[in-house]
Motif scaffolding. Structure first.
Motif, mmCIF file in Angstrom:
data_model
loop_
_atom_site.group_PDB
_atom_site.id
_atom_site.type_symbol
_atom_site.label_atom_id
_atom_site.label_comp_id
_atom_site.label_asym_id
_atom_site.label_seq_id
_atom_site.Cartn_x
_atom_site.Cartn_y
_atom_site.Cartn_z
ATOM 1 N N ALA A 96 0.836 -1.114 0.043
ATOM 2 C CA ALA A 96 -0.058 0.102 0.047
ATOM 3 C C ALA A 96 1.010 1.159 0.082
ATOM 4 O O ALA A 96 1.162 1.803 1.120
ATOM 5 C CB ALA A 96 -1.010 0.131 1.095
ATOM 6 N N ASN A 120 -1.985 0.151 -5.025
ATOM 7 C CA ASN A 120 -1.978 -1.062 -4.576
ATOM 8 C C ASN A 120 -0.793 -1.491 -5.433
ATOM 9 O O ASN A 120 -0.931 -1.789 -6.637
ATOM 10 C CB ASN A 120 -3.340 -1.908 -4.958
ATOM 11 C CG ASN A 120 -2.905 -3.205 -4.567
ATOM 12 O OD1 ASN A 120 -2.100 -3.864 -4.085
ATOM 13 N ND2 ASN A 120 -4.004 -4.025 -4.787
ATOM 14 N N ILE A 135 -7.069 -1.772 1.589
ATOM 15 C CA ILE A 135 -6.065 -0.931 2.075
ATOM 16 C C ILE A 135 -6.778 0.137 3.005
ATOM 17 O O ILE A 135 -7.851 0.435 2.754
ATOM 18 C CB ILE A 135 -5.507 0.029 0.962
ATOM 19 C CG1 ILE A 135 -4.800 -0.925 0.008
ATOM 20 C CG2 ILE A 135 -4.941 0.969 1.384
ATOM 21 C CD1 ILE A 135 -4.138 -0.452 -1.303
ATOM 22 N N TRP A 177 -11.079 2.936 4.728
ATOM 23 C CA TRP A 177 -10.568 1.663 4.029
ATOM 24 C C TRP A 177 -11.257 1.335 2.515
ATOM 25 O O TRP A 177 -12.413 1.974 2.504
ATOM 26 C CB TRP A 177 -10.487 0.777 4.796
ATOM 27 C CG TRP A 177 -11.917 0.076 5.216
ATOM 28 C CD1 TRP A 177 -12.929 0.472 5.978
ATOM 29 C CD2 TRP A 177 -12.509 -0.936 4.360
ATOM 30 N NE1 TRP A 177 -13.991 -0.362 5.946
ATOM 31 C CE2 TRP A 177 -13.695 -1.109 4.924
ATOM 32 C CE3 TRP A 177 -11.899 -1.976 3.533
ATOM 33 C CZ2 TRP A 177 -14.671 -2.502 4.703
ATOM 34 C CZ3 TRP A 177 -12.977 -2.972 2.887
ATOM 35 C CH2 TRP A 177 -14.163 -3.173 3.640
ATOM 36 N N SER A 180 -0.378 4.086 5.781
ATOM 37 C CA SER A 180 -1.155 3.113 5.100
ATOM 38 C C SER A 180 -1.250 1.796 5.561
ATOM 39 O O SER A 180 -0.010 1.449 6.165
ATOM 40 C CB SER A 180 -0.903 3.025 3.391
ATOM 41 O OG SER A 180 0.300 2.607 3.262
ATOM 42 N N TRP A 194 -2.444 -2.646 5.063
ATOM 43 C CA TRP A 194 -2.983 -3.652 4.108
ATOM 44 C C TRP A 194 -3.563 -4.649 5.149
ATOM 45 O O TRP A 194 -2.977 -5.029 6.416
ATOM 46 C CB TRP A 194 -2.047 -3.944 3.165
ATOM 47 C CG TRP A 194 -0.789 -4.514 3.681
ATOM 48 C CD1 TRP A 194 0.267 -4.006 3.813
ATOM 49 C CD2 TRP A 194 -0.420 -6.070 3.848
ATOM 50 N NE1 TRP A 194 1.339 -4.854 4.279
ATOM 51 C CE2 TRP A 194 0.784 -6.237 4.486
ATOM 52 C CE3 TRP A 194 -1.309 -7.113 3.740
ATOM 53 C CZ2 TRP A 194 1.323 -7.176 4.648
ATOM 54 C CZ3 TRP A 194 -0.641 -8.345 4.103
ATOM 55 C CH2 TRP A 194 0.726 -8.388 4.406
#
Length: 128
Positions: free
Chosen positions: A5, A30, A38, A60, A88, A90
């Motif tokens: 991310a 991504n 994310i 998100w 960020s 993931w």
């Protein structure tokens, strides 16, 4: 460098007036080949502790492989310079969010606009 991310940009003004709402957008790519979830978060560093958070109403999203997702957010500008910290994360199938990337951007305090003074005239009043 981010694993999945990658924060590619924080869109924010370079200056803002104290007490006003500041709109920002955090753009995250991504870098994985498939769809992943994310999440973004953020805080403002300006000599107060703990750092106040940034409001991301939708923080998100499921993002296609190679795609960029924009996350709008906002905060109230304090009376001093701010460093925005965007983060960020993931999501993995084990049920946890994993920290991935961080990017910063500075917003300076703009001078408050000076009120304009209208010209006025003093009128002599005569008593009758």
């Amino acid at each position: 460098m981010a694993q999945y991310a990658d924060i590619i940009e924080i869109v924010a003004p370079s200056q803002a007036t104290s007490g006003n709402r500041v709109d920002i957008t955090v753009r995250v790519k991504n870098t994985y080949s498939g769809v992943i979830s994310i999440m973004v978060g953020g805080a403002m560093e300006y000599a107060v502790s703990p750092w106040p958070g940034i409001d991301f109403p939708d923080n998100w999203a499921n993002v296609d492989g190679g795609a960029i997702c924009s996350f709008p957010g906002s905060f109230m500008m304090p009376d001093k310079r701010v460093t925005i910290h965007a983060y960020s994360y993931w999501y993995r199938s084990d049920g946890y969010w994993y920290f991935d990337d961080e990017l910063t951007r500075v917003v300076e305090v703009a001078a408050a606009p000076q009120p304009s003074i209208s010209e006025f005239r003093i009128v002599d009043y005569v008593k009758v």
